[in-house]
Design a protein around this motif. Structure first.
Motif, PDB file in Angstrom:
ATOM      1  N   ALA A 347      33.190  -9.338  46.753  1.00 18.62           N
ATOM      2  CA  ALA A 347      31.888  -9.015  47.349  1.00 18.62           C
ATOM      3  C   ALA A 347      31.675  -7.504  47.435  1.00 18.62           C
ATOM      4  N   GLY A 348      32.674  -6.782  47.936  1.00 19.88           N
ATOM      5  CA  GLY A 348      32.544  -5.333  48.028  1.00 19.88           C
ATOM      6  C   GLY A 348      32.493  -4.681  46.663  1.00 19.88           C
ATOM      7  N   LEU A 349      33.256  -5.233  45.718  1.00 20.70           N
ATOM      8  CA  LEU A 349      33.258  -4.710  44.358  1.00 20.70           C
ATOM      9  C   LEU A 349      31.882  -4.883  43.718  1.00 20.70           C
ATOM     10  N   SER A 350      31.269  -6.040  43.936  1.00 23.01           N
ATOM     11  CA  SER A 350      29.926  -6.272  43.393  1.00 23.01           C
ATOM     12  C   SER A 350      28.932  -5.256  43.927  1.00 23.01           C
ATOM     13  N   SER A 351      29.054  -4.914  45.199  1.00 17.75           N
ATOM     14  CA  SER A 351      28.143  -3.933  45.791  1.00 17.75           C
ATOM     15  C   SER A 351      28.326  -2.559  45.164  1.00 17.75           C
ATOM     16  N   ALA A 352      29.579  -2.167  44.945  1.00 17.96           N
ATOM     17  CA  ALA A 352      29.842  -0.873  44.321  1.00 17.96           C
ATOM     18  C   ALA A 352      29.334  -0.850  42.891  1.00 17.96           C
ATOM     19  N   LEU A 353      29.508  -1.960  42.174  1.00 16.97           N
ATOM     20  CA  LEU A 353      29.014  -2.028  40.792  1.00 16.97           C
ATOM     21  C   LEU A 353      27.490  -1.956  40.750  1.00 16.97           C
ATOM     22  N   LEU A 354      26.836  -2.527  41.760  1.00 17.54           N
ATOM     23  CA  LEU A 354      25.380  -2.432  41.816  1.00 17.54           C
ATOM     24  C   LEU A 354      24.934  -0.981  41.954  1.00 17.54           C
ATOM     25  N   LEU A 355      25.617  -0.226  42.808  1.00 22.28           N
ATOM     26  CA  LEU A 355      25.273   1.191  42.953  1.00 22.28           C
ATOM     27  C   LEU A 355      25.362   1.896  41.608  1.00 22.28           C
ATOM     28  N   LEU A 356      26.444   1.635  40.883  1.00 24.42           N
ATOM     29  CA  LEU A 356      26.638   2.282  39.587  1.00 24.42           C
ATOM     30  C   LEU A 356      25.609   1.802  38.571  1.00 24.42           C
ATOM     31  N   GLU A 357      25.228   0.517  38.665  1.00 28.57           N
ATOM     32  CA  GLU A 357      24.234  -0.011  37.733  1.00 28.57           C
ATOM     33  C   GLU A 357      22.864   0.612  37.971  1.00 28.57           C
ATOM     34  N   LEU A 358      22.493   0.751  39.246  1.00 27.76           N
ATOM     35  CA  LEU A 358      21.194   1.348  39.562  1.00 27.76           C
ATOM     36  C   LEU A 358      21.150   2.831  39.214  1.00 27.76           C
ATOM     37  N   GLU A 359      22.329   3.458  39.150  1.00 28.00           N
ATOM     38  CA  GLU A 359      22.393   4.861  38.728  1.00 28.00           C
ATOM     39  C   GLU A 359      22.451   4.999  37.216  1.00 28.00           C
ATOM     40  N   GLY A 360      22.459   3.880  36.487  1.00 32.25           N
ATOM     41  CA  GLY A 360      22.508   3.926  35.034  1.00 32.25           C
ATOM     42  C   GLY A 360      23.882   4.231  34.470  1.00 32.25           C
ATOM     43  N   ARG A 361      24.937   3.965  35.234  1.00 31.14           N
ATOM     44  CA  ARG A 361      26.293   4.261  34.780  1.00 31.14           C
ATOM     45  C   ARG A 361      27.052   3.009  34.363  1.00 31.14           C
ATOM     46  N   VAL A 362      26.558   1.845  34.771  1.00 30.37           N
ATOM     47  CA  VAL A 362      27.213   0.580  34.453  1.00 30.37           C
ATOM     48  C   VAL A 362      26.142  -0.423  34.046  1.00 30.37           C
ATOM     49  N   GLU A 363      26.487  -1.298  33.103  1.00 29.02           N
ATOM     50  CA  GLU A 363      25.573  -2.365  32.680  1.00 29.02           C
ATOM     51  C   GLU A 363      26.210  -3.705  33.013  1.00 29.02           C
ATOM     52  N   SER A 364      25.430  -4.586  33.647  1.00 28.39           N
ATOM     53  CA  SER A 364      25.924  -5.939  33.906  1.00 28.39           C
ATOM     54  C   SER A 364      25.477  -6.846  32.774  1.00 28.39           C
ATOM     55  N   LEU A 365      26.366  -7.753  32.384  1.00 25.87           N
ATOM     56  CA  LEU A 365      26.116  -8.657  31.275  1.00 25.87           C
ATOM     57  C   LEU A 365      26.344 -10.085  31.728  1.00 25.87           C
ATOM     58  N   PRO A 366      25.784 -11.078  31.010  1.00 20.48           N
ATOM     59  CA  PRO A 366      25.992 -12.469  31.401  1.00 20.48           C
ATOM     60  C   PRO A 366      27.476 -12.801  31.546  1.00 20.48           C
TER      61      PRO A 366
END
Length: 375
Positions: A347-366
């Protein structure tokens, strides 16, 4: 108290007639969060309680409680309590938060930034197409799609997310072991396997008309915003939208033809202050700051990460996010593998990944996979 006895006490209280979530939470506060103390306190004043409440507390239906515990046994099923650390914080902010949730599937999805998509059960073909398109676009943008598993817009949004390999949350107005409408048995199985099903009602609870407004407050309460795709003037979707507005959440509505009765509810919402939207990007632009704020709160709450709320790009200054970028490397990484490698809670990891995704540093895939972007 062992875990089984603890759950049994909770189930006894959740099934107590006339003891709603507000009263149960009030009693918990008075008893220092000890559910056994709440039950003892109620039993010490039986004479002052209504007859049906007194009868239940004197002689609970032990077979029914056994059945509840049996339902909770398989993997992926849980009674999520308001005293649990990972209870959704957005629900704590609503006027009548639940005391507990019966959950089937991935409970961590309830901490993801969610966007509710609701609308008419008898939606038009174009309305269903809009629901599918917005669900996929918003899901790919990082928002988990939440709806009520009803016919029409709800079902179209859930299926679109699942078909794209994206998570989705269904809040239902029955017990977690019931499926309503009955034609959605296959969808319910997919939701339990690939998303999450949530109910405030204990197992065995049938569909009742007064349950659906209660369900709607949870759909709105779990979500940062609510999108109404099609709705008549008497649609239950307008209740969800009103509840979202009362909770201080954003309300979005799609405009339609003046000749379409299912556009009239959306037009009323727009006249009353809902945001008229034509693209998913407009919703993302409005909700992105709230999603970032939620991600920062959860990162601190669940993992103790010291993520500053005042910087434009947290990963440039926050060592924990930079370490997560380093752990991602430069290939596709599954969320479960990343959690195992870093030792962080999903859960906490997902939140951190969201921050990075919204900053354009990480892409989430299916398939709950992520990859680091160049730059």
């Amino acid at each position: 108290m062992d875990e089984t006895a603890h759950l049994r006490t909770w189930l006894t209280l959740l099934r107590t007639p006339r003891l709603g979530p507000a009263a149960l939470r009030e009693q918990l506060d008075a008893c220092g969060g000890r559910v056994d103390a709440v039950l003892d306190a109620l039993r010490q004043r039986l004479s002052s309680l209504p007859d049906d409440t007194r009868r239940w507390l004197e002689r609970p239906d032990e077979r029914r409680l056994d059945d509840d515990l049996t339902w909770l046994e398989p993997p992926g099923r849980r009674l999520m309590l308001c005293t649990d650390e990972d209870f959704p914080p957005l629900l704590e902010a609503i006027a009548q938060p639940p005391a507990a949730l019966f959950v089937t599937g991935d409970a961590s999805l309830l901490l993801h930034p969610q966007l509710a998509i609701v609308g008419a059960r008898g939606a038009t073909l174009s309305g269903r197409a809009h629901a599918r398109a917005f669900a996929q676009a918003l899901g790919l943008a990082g928002f988990t799609i939440t709806s009520g598993m009803a016919d029409g817009v709800d079902g179209a949004a859930h299926v679109a997310a699942l078909d794209a390999g994206l998570p989705t949350v269904a809040v239902v107005g029955t017990g977690p072991d019931r499926v309503y409408p009955a034609r959605h048995h296959a969808l319910a199985r997919r939701l339990a396997a690939e998303g999450v099903l949530v109910s405030e009602f204990p197992p065995g609870t049938p569909a009742r008309s007064d349950h659906f407004p209660r369900r709607n407050r949870l759909i709105a309460g779990l979500s940062l915003g609510t999108l109404v795709v099609e709705a008549g003037l008497q649609s239950g979707s307008l209740i969800t939208a009103r509840l979202a507005a009362e909770q201080g959440r954003e309300v979005f509505a799609l405009p339609g033809s003046i000749h379409n009765p299912l556009a009239h509810g959306c037009h009323r919402l727009i006249r009353d202050g809902a945001r008229l939207v034509e693209t998913a990007a407009e919703i993302v632009e409005v909700l992105a700051p709230a999603a970032v704020a939620l991600g920062r709160e959860l990162a601190v709450r669940l993992d103790g990460a010291a993520v500053s709320p005042h910087v434009e790009t947290a990963s440039e200054v926050d060592p924990s996010l930079q370490a997560l970028l380093d752990a991602l490397g430069h290939g596709l990484v599954a969320l479960e593998d990343l959690a195992a490698f870093t030792g962080q809670a999903v859960a906490g990891l997902s939140s951190a990944l969201l921050l990075l995704e919204l900053e354009g540093r990480v892409e989430s895939l299916p398939g709950n996979r992520y990859q680091r972007l160049p730059g």
